[in-house]
Design a protein around this motif. Structure first.
Motif, PDB file in Angstrom:
ATOM      1  N   UNK A   1      18.676  -5.012 -53.882  1.00  0.00           N
ATOM      2  CA  UNK A   1      19.431  -6.071 -53.170  1.00  0.00           C
ATOM      3  C   UNK A   1      20.873  -5.681 -52.862  1.00  0.00           C
ATOM      4  N   UNK A   2      21.030  -4.577 -52.149  1.00  0.00           N
ATOM      5  CA  UNK A   2      22.352  -4.090 -51.743  1.00  0.00           C
ATOM      6  C   UNK A   2      22.701  -4.676 -50.386  1.00  0.00           C
ATOM      7  N   UNK A   3      23.941  -5.139 -50.219  1.00  0.00           N
ATOM      8  CA  UNK A   3      24.366  -5.712 -48.938  1.00  0.00           C
ATOM      9  C   UNK A   3      25.091  -4.710 -48.051  1.00  0.00           C
ATOM     10  N   UNK A   4      25.324  -3.512 -48.566  1.00  0.00           N
ATOM     11  CA  UNK A   4      26.022  -2.499 -47.767  1.00  0.00           C
ATOM     12  C   UNK A   4      27.499  -2.770 -47.601  1.00  0.00           C
ATOM     13  N   UNK A   5      28.108  -3.480 -48.540  1.00  0.00           N
ATOM     14  CA  UNK A   5      29.524  -3.848 -48.402  1.00  0.00           C
ATOM     15  C   UNK A   5      30.447  -2.635 -48.463  1.00  0.00           C
ATOM     16  N   UNK A   6      30.044  -1.598 -49.201  1.00  0.00           N
ATOM     17  CA  UNK A   6      30.817  -0.359 -49.245  1.00  0.00           C
ATOM     18  C   UNK A   6      31.908  -0.298 -50.298  1.00  0.00           C
ATOM     19  N   UNK A   7      32.030  -1.319 -51.141  1.00  0.00           N
ATOM     20  CA  UNK A   7      33.076  -1.279 -52.167  1.00  0.00           C
ATOM     21  C   UNK A   7      32.903  -0.079 -53.097  1.00  0.00           C
ATOM     22  N   UNK A   8      31.657   0.290 -53.361  1.00  0.00           N
ATOM     23  CA  UNK A   8      31.387   1.410 -54.262  1.00  0.00           C
ATOM     24  C   UNK A   8      31.759   2.750 -53.638  1.00  0.00           C
ATOM     25  N   UNK A   9      32.113   2.737 -52.349  1.00  0.00           N
ATOM     26  CA  UNK A   9      32.459   3.977 -51.648  1.00  0.00           C
ATOM     27  C   UNK A   9      33.958   4.184 -51.549  1.00  0.00           C
ATOM     28  N   UNK A  10      34.746   3.251 -52.107  1.00  0.00           N
ATOM     29  CA  UNK A  10      36.192   3.395 -52.031  1.00  0.00           C
ATOM     30  C   UNK A  10      36.646   4.656 -52.755  1.00  0.00           C
ATOM     31  N   UNK A  11      37.751   5.223 -52.313  1.00  0.00           N
ATOM     32  CA  UNK A  11      38.287   6.438 -52.925  1.00  0.00           C
ATOM     33  C   UNK A  11      38.493   6.238 -54.425  1.00  0.00           C
ATOM     34  N   UNK A  12      38.039   7.223 -55.188  1.00  0.00           N
ATOM     35  CA  UNK A  12      38.241   7.191 -56.624  1.00  0.00           C
ATOM     36  C   UNK A  12      37.137   6.502 -57.401  1.00  0.00           C
ATOM     37  N   UNK A  13      36.181   5.859 -56.713  1.00  0.00           N
ATOM     38  CA  UNK A  13      35.101   5.175 -57.425  1.00  0.00           C
ATOM     39  C   UNK A  13      34.021   6.172 -57.840  1.00  0.00           C
ATOM     40  N   UNK A  14      33.456   6.899 -56.875  1.00  0.00           N
ATOM     41  CA  UNK A  14      32.393   7.866 -57.175  1.00  0.00           C
ATOM     42  C   UNK A  14      32.930   9.280 -57.023  1.00  0.00           C
ATOM     43  N   UNK A  15      33.025   9.971 -58.136  1.00  0.00           N
ATOM     44  CA  UNK A  15      33.569  11.328 -58.107  1.00  0.00           C
ATOM     45  C   UNK A  15      32.638  12.306 -57.405  1.00  0.00           C
ATOM     46  N   UNK A  16      31.374  11.941 -57.251  1.00  0.00           N
ATOM     47  CA  UNK A  16      30.388  12.807 -56.587  1.00  0.00           C
ATOM     48  C   UNK A  16      30.233  12.478 -55.100  1.00  0.00           C
ATOM     49  N   UNK A  17      30.930  11.441 -54.630  1.00  0.00           N
ATOM     50  CA  UNK A  17      30.886  11.019 -53.221  1.00  0.00           C
ATOM     51  C   UNK A  17      29.455  10.739 -52.757  1.00  0.00           C
ATOM     52  N   UNK A  18      28.723  10.033 -53.582  1.00  0.00           N
ATOM     53  CA  UNK A  18      27.339   9.681 -53.236  1.00  0.00           C
ATOM     54  C   UNK A  18      27.356   8.472 -52.290  1.00  0.00           C
ATOM     55  N   UNK A  19      26.766   8.585 -51.111  1.00  0.00           N
ATOM     56  CA  UNK A  19      26.746   7.464 -50.152  1.00  0.00           C
ATOM     57  C   UNK A  19      25.712   6.418 -50.568  1.00  0.00           C
ATOM     58  N   UNK A  20      26.057   5.655 -51.565  1.00  0.00           N
ATOM     59  CA  UNK A  20      25.117   4.764 -52.242  1.00  0.00           C
ATOM     60  C   UNK A  20      24.422   3.796 -51.290  1.00  0.00           C
ATOM     61  N   UNK A  21      25.206   3.105 -50.476  1.00  0.00           N
ATOM     62  CA  UNK A  21      24.623   2.089 -49.593  1.00  0.00           C
ATOM     63  C   UNK A  21      23.639   2.705 -48.600  1.00  0.00           C
ATOM     64  N   UNK A  22      23.950   3.882 -48.081  1.00  0.00           N
ATOM     65  CA  UNK A  22      23.050   4.549 -47.131  1.00  0.00           C
ATOM     66  C   UNK A  22      21.727   4.888 -47.800  1.00  0.00           C
ATOM     67  N   UNK A  23      21.787   5.396 -49.024  1.00  0.00           N
ATOM     68  CA  UNK A  23      20.564   5.747 -49.749  1.00  0.00           C
ATOM     69  C   UNK A  23      19.734   4.507 -50.073  1.00  0.00           C
ATOM     70  N   UNK A  24      20.408   3.439 -50.471  1.00  0.00           N
ATOM     71  CA  UNK A  24      19.680   2.217 -50.795  1.00  0.00           C
ATOM     72  C   UNK A  24      19.015   1.629 -49.553  1.00  0.00           C
ATOM     73  N   UNK A  25      19.667   1.741 -48.416  1.00  0.00           N
ATOM     74  CA  UNK A  25      19.083   1.257 -47.175  1.00  0.00           C
ATOM     75  C   UNK A  25      17.817   2.045 -46.834  1.00  0.00           C
ATOM     76  N   UNK A  26      17.879   3.367 -46.978  1.00  0.00           N
ATOM     77  CA  UNK A  26      16.706   4.194 -46.714  1.00  0.00           C
ATOM     78  C   UNK A  26      15.577   3.869 -47.692  1.00  0.00           C
ATOM     79  N   UNK A  27      15.931   3.655 -48.940  1.00  0.00           N
ATOM     80  CA  UNK A  27      14.932   3.318 -49.954  1.00  0.00           C
ATOM     81  C   UNK A  27      14.246   1.997 -49.612  1.00  0.00           C
ATOM     82  N   UNK A  28      15.039   1.003 -49.203  1.00  0.00           N
ATOM     83  CA  UNK A  28      14.450  -0.294 -48.849  1.00  0.00           C
ATOM     84  C   UNK A  28      13.536  -0.188 -47.638  1.00  0.00           C
ATOM     85  N   UNK A  29      13.940   0.632 -46.656  1.00  0.00           N
ATOM     86  CA  UNK A  29      13.084   0.850 -45.494  1.00  0.00           C
ATOM     87  C   UNK A  29      11.746   1.454 -45.913  1.00  0.00           C
ATOM     88  N   UNK A  30      11.821   2.470 -46.770  1.00  0.00           N
ATOM     89  CA  UNK A  30      10.601   3.134 -47.234  1.00  0.00           C
ATOM     90  C   UNK A  30       9.754   2.193 -48.087  1.00  0.00           C
TER      91      UNK A  30
END
Length: 380
Positions: A287-316
């Motif tokens: 249940x991700x809304x794609x808001x992008x807060x988790x993508x702000x600088x300094x949040x993910x040190x690995x720069x994982x595009x979380x919302x994009x991956x979750x969207x693809x997962x939901x599609x699949x």
């Protein structure tokens, strides 16, 4: 008095899927259409479109229309603040980007357990209170993504707040994690003006399963799915504006029509929406809304595009993970780019979950993405 529609500037039309390359020509037509139809509330924020949202509204609204003809809302990004002087510096950047001398509504962005240490160590409340005293913010408040208990604690300590921005939609209304109804009722008890965000839950409501859509279409054949979400949020007491991110002109026109012909939600319709909510909850894997807060600088040190991956997962997931090669290819294309990490690179630090408005266990979901996508990558 019925709620009004507010133009959210978080999901604007872009060129070639580049979040920073806003389609200014299309946005200009949208802004003009909104103003011509009496929609004059515009809501932006420091991180929207990586700062380009604020600049875009200057070009399309501020530079063209008299200042007293529109209402502009903005937010102080707590996730970008480390010391007292950061607040003034960021506010000055926002004023410059937007080309205004004051904001009609100015709020602390995303008060939550995650940001609690920030607004305790840095006196953000006194800062925005001073802005109001100086006439640089006409109304002050905050957006909120957390528990009813924390909301009570904040409001008991800060009765000077004029308004609150809450995530309210029929899917989250009685959700055990979001607790939208409880937070709304607390805001009512404190007499706050209430603004609504995510009335369509980041598009989840519009993109509901066909079985759920058919229930609504059979009841009101000529109504859009979005109209149901907007009517639900707009029917609540003390809600002055329902803010929704608008991605194109047709969406905008439909939203304007909904509020120009507004009809409060009925008891029979609420029962129907309860059935629809059950279907949606059963169908959405993440249940991700794609808001992008988790993508702000300094949040993910690995720069994982979380919302994009979750969207693809939901599609699949909607395909039953059968014949989802298109999603697999997209995953590989995204994940193997030099500036982005794969789901398997998650170190489970928990920083993304702390800031997530949906309170998702992101690392757990990333593991599911890894299982479904990366173990099959060698097949391509």
């Amino acid at each position: 008095m019925a709620a009004e529609f507010g133009f959210g500037l978080m999901r604007l039309p872009v060129i070639d899927d580049n979040v920073e390359d806003i389609d200014i020509n299309q946005l200009q037509e949208m802004v003009d259409t909104a103003m011509e139809n009496g929609v004059n509330f515009f809501d932006t924020a420091y991180p929207y479109h990586n700062g380009e949202s604020e600049k875009a509204i200057k070009k399309t609204l501020v530079d063209k229309y008299p200042r007293d003809s529109y209402i502009l809302s903005n937010k102080l990004p707590l996730f970008s603040i480390e010391k007292e002087e950061d607040m003034k510096n960021i506010f000055n950047i926002q004023i410059q980007r937007c080309g205004v001398e004051y904001f009609d509504y100015y709020m602390l962005h995303n008060l939550s357990t995650w940001s609690k240490t920030i607004f305790k160590d840095v006196d953000c409340f006194s800062f925005i209170k001073k802005l109001k005293e100086e006439g640089k913010a006409k109304k002050i408040g905050f957006s909120f993504h957390d528990t009813p208990e924390l909301l009570k604690e904040i409001l008991s300590k800060h009765p000077e707040m004029d308004f609150i921005l809450l995530q309210i939609n029929f899917v989250d209304w009685e959700n055990e994690s979001i607790k939208a109804k409880e937070c709304y009722e607390i805001a009512l008890d404190y007499g706050l003006e209430i603004l609504v965000m995510e009335p369509l839950k980041g598009g989840t409501i519009v993109n509901m399963p066909d079985s759920a859509k058919n229930l609504l279409k059979n009841y009101h054949p000529n109504d859009s799915i979005a109209k149901w979400g907007l009517r639900f949020s707009g029917s609540l007491d003390n809600v002055s504006y329902v803010l929704s991110g608008v991605g194109d002109l047709e969406q905008l026109k439909d939203n304007i029509k909904t509020f120009n012909e507004f009809k409060p939600i009925t008891l029979n319709e609420l029962t129907l929406l309860s059935d629809v909510t059950e279907i949606i909850n059963d169908s959405v894997a993440i249940p991700c809304t794609g808001c992008g807060y988790c993508l702000e600088d300094g949040i993910c040190e690995r720069h994982i595009p979380i919302a994009e991956y979750f969207n693809l997962y939901n599609q699949a997931s909607l395909l039953g993970f059968k014949d989802f090669s298109t999603q697999q290819i997209y995953y590989r294309t995204i994940g193997l780019s030099p500036d982005k990490g794969l789901a398997s690179e998650c170190v489970d630090c928990g920083e993304c979950s702390k800031i997530c408005p949906q309170h998702l266990e992101i690392s757990k979901y990333l593991m599911e993405v890894y299982k479904k996508f990366e173990i099959t990558m060698n097949e391509f």
